[in-house]
Design an enzyme around this catalytic site. Structure first.
Site, PDB file in Angstrom:
ATOM      1  CB  SER A   1      -2.562  -1.978   8.178  1.00 21.89           C
ATOM      2  OG  SER A   1      -2.355  -3.354   8.486  1.00 21.89           O
ATOM      3  CB  SER A   2      -0.712  -5.804   4.617  1.00 22.05           C
ATOM      4  OG  SER A   2       0.422  -5.123   4.118  1.00 22.05           O
TER       5      SER A   2
ATOM      6  CD  GLN B   1       9.034  -3.836  12.281  1.00 18.98           C
ATOM      7  OE1 GLN B   1       8.481  -4.923  12.339  1.00 18.98           O
ATOM      8  NE2 GLN B   1       8.969  -3.079  11.209  1.00 18.98           N
TER       9      GLN B   1
ATOM     10  CG  HIS C   1      -0.240  -0.277   2.523  1.00 15.96           C
ATOM     11  ND1 HIS C   1       0.657   0.612   3.063  1.00 15.96           N
ATOM     12  CD2 HIS C   1      -0.266  -1.336   3.381  1.00 15.96           C
ATOM     13  CE1 HIS C   1       1.116   0.144   4.212  1.00 15.96           C
ATOM     14  NE2 HIS C   1       0.580  -1.051   4.416  1.00 15.96           N
ATOM     15  CD  GLU C   2       0.775   5.538  -2.403  1.00 14.80           C
ATOM     16  OE1 GLU C   2       1.751   6.237  -2.088  1.00 14.80           O
ATOM     17  OE2 GLU C   2       0.632   5.048  -3.542  1.00 14.80           O
TER      18      GLU C   2
ATOM     19  CG  ASP D   1       4.864  -1.788  12.016  1.00 18.00           C
ATOM     20  OD1 ASP D   1       4.188  -2.690  12.518  1.00 18.00           O
ATOM     21  OD2 ASP D   1       4.664  -1.351  10.863  1.00 18.00           O
TER      22      ASP D   1
ATOM     23  CG  HIS E   1       4.338  -1.754   2.061  1.00 19.97           C
ATOM     24  ND1 HIS E   1       3.018  -2.122   2.031  1.00 19.97           N
ATOM     25  CD2 HIS E   1       4.894  -2.441   3.091  1.00 19.97           C
ATOM     26  CE1 HIS E   1       2.777  -2.996   2.993  1.00 19.97           C
ATOM     27  NE2 HIS E   1       3.897  -3.214   3.652  1.00 19.97           N
TER      28      HIS E   1
HETATM   29  P1  AMP Z   1       4.932  -4.761   6.735  1.00 17.95           P
HETATM   30  O1  AMP Z   1       4.890  -5.223   5.314  1.00 17.95           O
HETATM   31  O2  AMP Z   1       3.571  -4.506   7.308  1.00 17.95           O
HETATM   32  O3  AMP Z   1       5.829  -5.576   7.610  1.00 17.95           O
HETATM   33  O4  AMP Z   1       5.593  -3.316   6.690  1.00 17.95           O
HETATM   34  C1  AMP Z   1       6.811  -3.084   6.061  1.00 17.95           C
HETATM   35  C2  AMP Z   1       7.293  -1.718   6.398  1.00 17.95           C
HETATM   36  O5  AMP Z   1       6.317  -0.758   5.972  1.00 17.95           O
HETATM   37  C3  AMP Z   1       7.476  -1.503   7.911  1.00 17.95           C
HETATM   38  O6  AMP Z   1       8.639  -0.735   8.133  1.00 17.95           O
HETATM   39  C4  AMP Z   1       6.237  -0.753   8.285  1.00 17.95           C
HETATM   40  O7  AMP Z   1       6.399   0.073   9.420  1.00 17.95           O
HETATM   41  C5  AMP Z   1       6.004   0.074   7.055  1.00 17.95           C
HETATM   42  N1  AMP Z   1       4.617   0.499   7.012  1.00 17.95           N
HETATM   43  C6  AMP Z   1       3.520  -0.292   7.119  1.00 17.95           C
HETATM   44  N2  AMP Z   1       2.398   0.454   7.109  1.00 17.95           N
HETATM   45  C7  AMP Z   1       2.798   1.740   6.995  1.00 17.95           C
HETATM   46  C8  AMP Z   1       2.107   3.003   6.939  1.00 17.95           C
HETATM   47  N3  AMP Z   1       0.776   3.074   6.986  1.00 17.95           N
HETATM   48  N4  AMP Z   1       2.845   4.120   6.832  1.00 17.95           N
HETATM   49  C9  AMP Z   1       4.202   4.058   6.794  1.00 17.95           C
HETATM   50  N5  AMP Z   1       4.910   2.908   6.838  1.00 17.95           N
HETATM   51  C10 AMP Z   1       4.216   1.768   6.937  1.00 17.95           C
END
Ligand code: AMP
Length: 276
Positions: free
Chosen positions: A181-182, A149, A30-31, A146, A33
């Site tokens: 969020s995914s 994290q 999503h945006e 996160d 990422h």
């Molecule tokens: P994930 O695929 O959910 O593990 O996320 C991968 C990376 O994208 C992590 O560093 C997340 O913190 C970041 N991320 C996920 N959602 C968002 C968001 N809404 N805004 C900014 N970064 C995000």
């Protein structure tokens, strides 16, 4: 953009490539990422996007099984944002037979998400340490979504003298405030509407602090009251130090309000900076 499946190929690709930027993800882009990939593209010579649904950081089998996956779409979007390499290893490449090493970050990783998702941050720290070793990036890009994290990875980077710079980008939100969020695709229309209360609750907490509230418990209660209007009870609402994630009783300096809540079957997290 090339899709690479094994460590040897990614090592060959990054060798002598100049400044390498790594964007760790679990896919279903999503945006949020894409903002990380674009930032890496602007600052780096070679952009590696890591795409791996890491089983060891899931503490619920149903969450892992239901995690959205669409590599073809992700590959197209990553290429459009200028990624050079999509590193999408199979599980056996990351965790070969006999795998027996875990990176545990104490303290920061034991509270909030760590307390509610046993083993989660062991899985995160271990896989992030592995991808740093595999890709040897100069810079790695993470999202503030996160926040814990980020704090865990920064602690590990400092403690283990890892030669990587951590860049953190702001939370990307939907127009109605919901943090991207995914997992959002798993919300039905009614749950999707109710989920916007997470952002409204955090904003109400921030407004209370801006208006003079200094008691962390009272600020958290403001957030909880807002969530209750949508019949949502948080797993936790915590006011913490943004670097150490130590709980705060008084808000006398910039802090973070972090929360986790289930909306229907989907567990969502969000956070917001607050300043007195
Ligand atoms: P994930 O695929 O959910 O593990 O996320 C991968 C990376 O994208 C992590 O560093 C997340 O913190 C970041 N991320 C996920 N959602 C968002 C968001 N809404 N805004 C900014 N970064 C995000």
């Amino acid at each position: 953009m090339r899709i690479v499946r094994d460590v040897a190929a990614v090592r060959a690709a990054v060798a002598g490539a100049g400044r390498v930027g790594l964007v760790p993800t679990m896919g279903a882009f999503h945006e949020g990422h894409l903002s990380l990939i674009r930032a890496a593209r602007q600052a780096c010579d070679l952009v590696v996007v890591w795409l791996f649904v890491n089983p060891t950081q899931f503490n619920e089998a149903a969450d892992l099984a239901g995690y959205p996956r669409d590599e073809e779409r992700d590959a197209r979007l990553a290429a459009e944002c200028g990624a050079d390499i999509l590193f999408a290893p199979p599980v056996e490449e990351v965790y070969p037979d006999g795998f027996a090493t875990t990176v545990t970050v104490s303290g920061i990783a034991d509270v909030l998400e760590g307390a509610h998702r046993p083993g989660h941050f062991d899985g995160v720290a271990t896989v992030v340490a592995k991808m740093f070793a595999m890709v040897a990036p100069e810079v790695a890009y993470f999202g503030a979504k996160d926040a814990q994290q980020v704090a865990v990875v920064r602690r590990m980077e400092t403690d283990l003298n890892l030669p990587v710079r951590i860049e953190v980008l702001p939370i990307v939100r939907e127009p109605d405030g919901l943090a991207m969020s995914s997992r959002n695709v798993r919300l039905d229309p009614d749950q999707r509407r109710r989920a916007t209360v997470l952002h409204r609750g955090l904003a109400a907490g921030r407004a209370a602090v801006a208006a003079g509230e200094r008691d962390a418990g009272a600020a958290a209660a403001v957030v909880a009251r807002e969530l209750a209007r949508a019949s949502i009870t948080a797993e936790y609402i915590a006011v913490v130090d943004p670097d150490t994630f130590a709980p705060l009783e008084r808000i006398e300096r910039p802090a973070l309000i972090a929360l986790a809540a289930r909306v229907g079957p989907v567990r969502l997290i969000d956070n917001m900076e607050v300043a007195p």
